[in-house]
Design an enzyme around this catalytic site. Sequence first.
Site, short mmCIF file in Angstrom:
data_model
loop_
_atom_site.label_atom_id
_atom_site.label_comp_id
_atom_site.label_asym_id
_atom_site.label_seq_id
_atom_site.Cartn_x
_atom_site.Cartn_y
_atom_site.Cartn_z
N ASP A 52 0.84 -1.21 0.00
CA ASP A 52 0.00 0.00 0.00
C ASP A 52 0.87 1.26 0.00
O ASP A 52 0.37 2.38 -0.06
CB ASP A 52 -1.00 0.00 1.16
CG ASP A 52 -0.34 -0.07 2.52
OD1 ASP A 52 0.89 -0.18 2.59
OD2 ASP A 52 -1.08 -0.03 3.53
N SER A 53 2.21 1.06 0.00
CA SER A 53 3.13 2.18 -0.25
C SER A 53 2.89 2.75 -1.65
O SER A 53 3.38 3.83 -1.98
CB SER A 53 4.59 1.73 -0.09
OG SER A 53 4.83 0.55 -0.82
N ASP A 91 -1.11 -6.08 -0.26
CA ASP A 91 -1.55 -5.43 0.97
C ASP A 91 -3.05 -5.21 0.98
O ASP A 91 -3.61 -4.67 0.00
CB ASP A 91 -0.87 -4.06 1.12
CG ASP A 91 0.35 -4.12 2.01
OD1 ASP A 91 0.49 -5.07 2.81
OD2 ASP A 91 1.18 -3.19 1.91
N LYS A 121 -1.45 -9.39 2.71
CA LYS A 121 -0.73 -8.96 3.91
C LYS A 121 -1.59 -7.93 4.63
O LYS A 121 -2.28 -7.14 3.99
CB LYS A 121 0.62 -8.34 3.51
CG LYS A 121 1.38 -7.70 4.70
CD LYS A 121 2.83 -7.44 4.39
CE LYS A 121 3.14 -6.09 3.78
NZ LYS A 121 2.69 -4.92 4.55
N GLU A 123 -1.73 -5.41 8.49
CA GLU A 123 -0.98 -4.88 9.63
C GLU A 123 -1.71 -5.16 10.94
O GLU A 123 -2.92 -4.97 11.03
CB GLU A 123 -0.78 -3.36 9.47
CG GLU A 123 0.07 -3.00 8.26
CD GLU A 123 0.24 -1.49 8.09
OE1 GLU A 123 -0.16 -0.70 8.98
OE2 GLU A 123 0.79 -1.09 7.04
N GLU A 190 8.79 -4.24 10.73
CA GLU A 190 9.28 -2.96 10.19
C GLU A 190 9.86 -2.09 11.31
O GLU A 190 9.20 -1.85 12.34
CB GLU A 190 8.12 -2.22 9.48
CG GLU A 190 8.57 -0.90 8.89
CD GLU A 190 7.59 -0.32 7.84
OE1 GLU A 190 6.62 -1.01 7.49
OE2 GLU A 190 7.85 0.81 7.40
O1 KIV Z 1 3.52 -1.15 1.67
C1 KIV Z 1 4.70 -1.51 1.70
O2 KIV Z 1 5.51 -1.21 0.82
C2 KIV Z 1 5.12 -2.32 2.85
C3 KIV Z 1 6.58 -2.58 3.01
C4 KIV Z 1 7.25 -1.37 3.50
C5 KIV Z 1 6.84 -3.75 3.87
O3 KIV Z 1 4.31 -2.75 3.62
#
Ligand code: KIV
Length: 272
Positions: A52-53, A91, A121, A123, A190
């Site tokens: 989600d980056s 994510d 994934k 959090e 992280e």
């Molecule tokens: O969204 C992302 O890029 C991440 C990584 C920093 C692990 O969750």
Amino acid sequence: MSTNTISAKVVTTHVLSEMKLRGEKIAMLTAYDYSMARILDMAGIDVVLVGDSASNVMAGNETTLSITLDQMIYHAASVHKAVSRALVVVDLPFGSYQGNSLEALHSAIRIMKETGCGAVKLEGGQEVVESIDRILSAGIPVMGHLGLMPQSIHKFGTYTVRAREQEEAQKLMADAKLLENAGCFAVVLEKVPAALAQKIAEALKIPVIGIGAGNGVDGQVLVLHDMLGINQEFSPRFLRRYHNLFAEMTGSVKTYIQDVKSRDFPNEREQY
Ligand code: KIV
């Protein structure tokens, strides 16, 4: 097998646990589009994370909170078309799984159905374990994410290193074990102290993949745009830049502009 050999074998969650068993480090990078994902897969990356980056590096938002499930699905479907070997993990975006395990299940099912990717994934630890249980009950592999959790930035107020204090370190260890017991196939840690990350990796059977978590874990992940130097603004201590693509691309664009203005481009061989 040497740890440098790129295996032709398709990477599954089972392959990742075998890698941990034999002490082979897992290499993971983010990608959000077809072209970049193709490069990563052909180079032999083990895991591609559609993070989600994307909210920051693709859409220019300040946080990861604004990206939507539909937008994540668009990115993930593009990445999936490019990848034939790596495991692609997607994510679950902010708001698509917290507090409502049925919604979490629906979000994860949409990702699997509409993108073709192999895992999701999310959090959090204790707070999201009900959602994790429900997603796993549909046969969808789940990767956890602990330590610095960018979707909770407004709760913590800072992107600083997490779990320096004993109480938070104990909660982190407990959450990591909880995720393993719940059935997650791996967990991202992280920005936590290296010694603590190593302790967690040693305590868990599932792979622990670090970002700013030192070298004692089972693998590493970085944001592609950061490690290639496309982003100039973001330079935390844990980041190793393998390129300065910002400067190289700016140079190429400037040369192109010059060539157009001076009528050098296109020349006779570049026209019909
Ligand atoms: O969204 C992302 O890029 C991440 C990584 C920093 C692990 O969750």
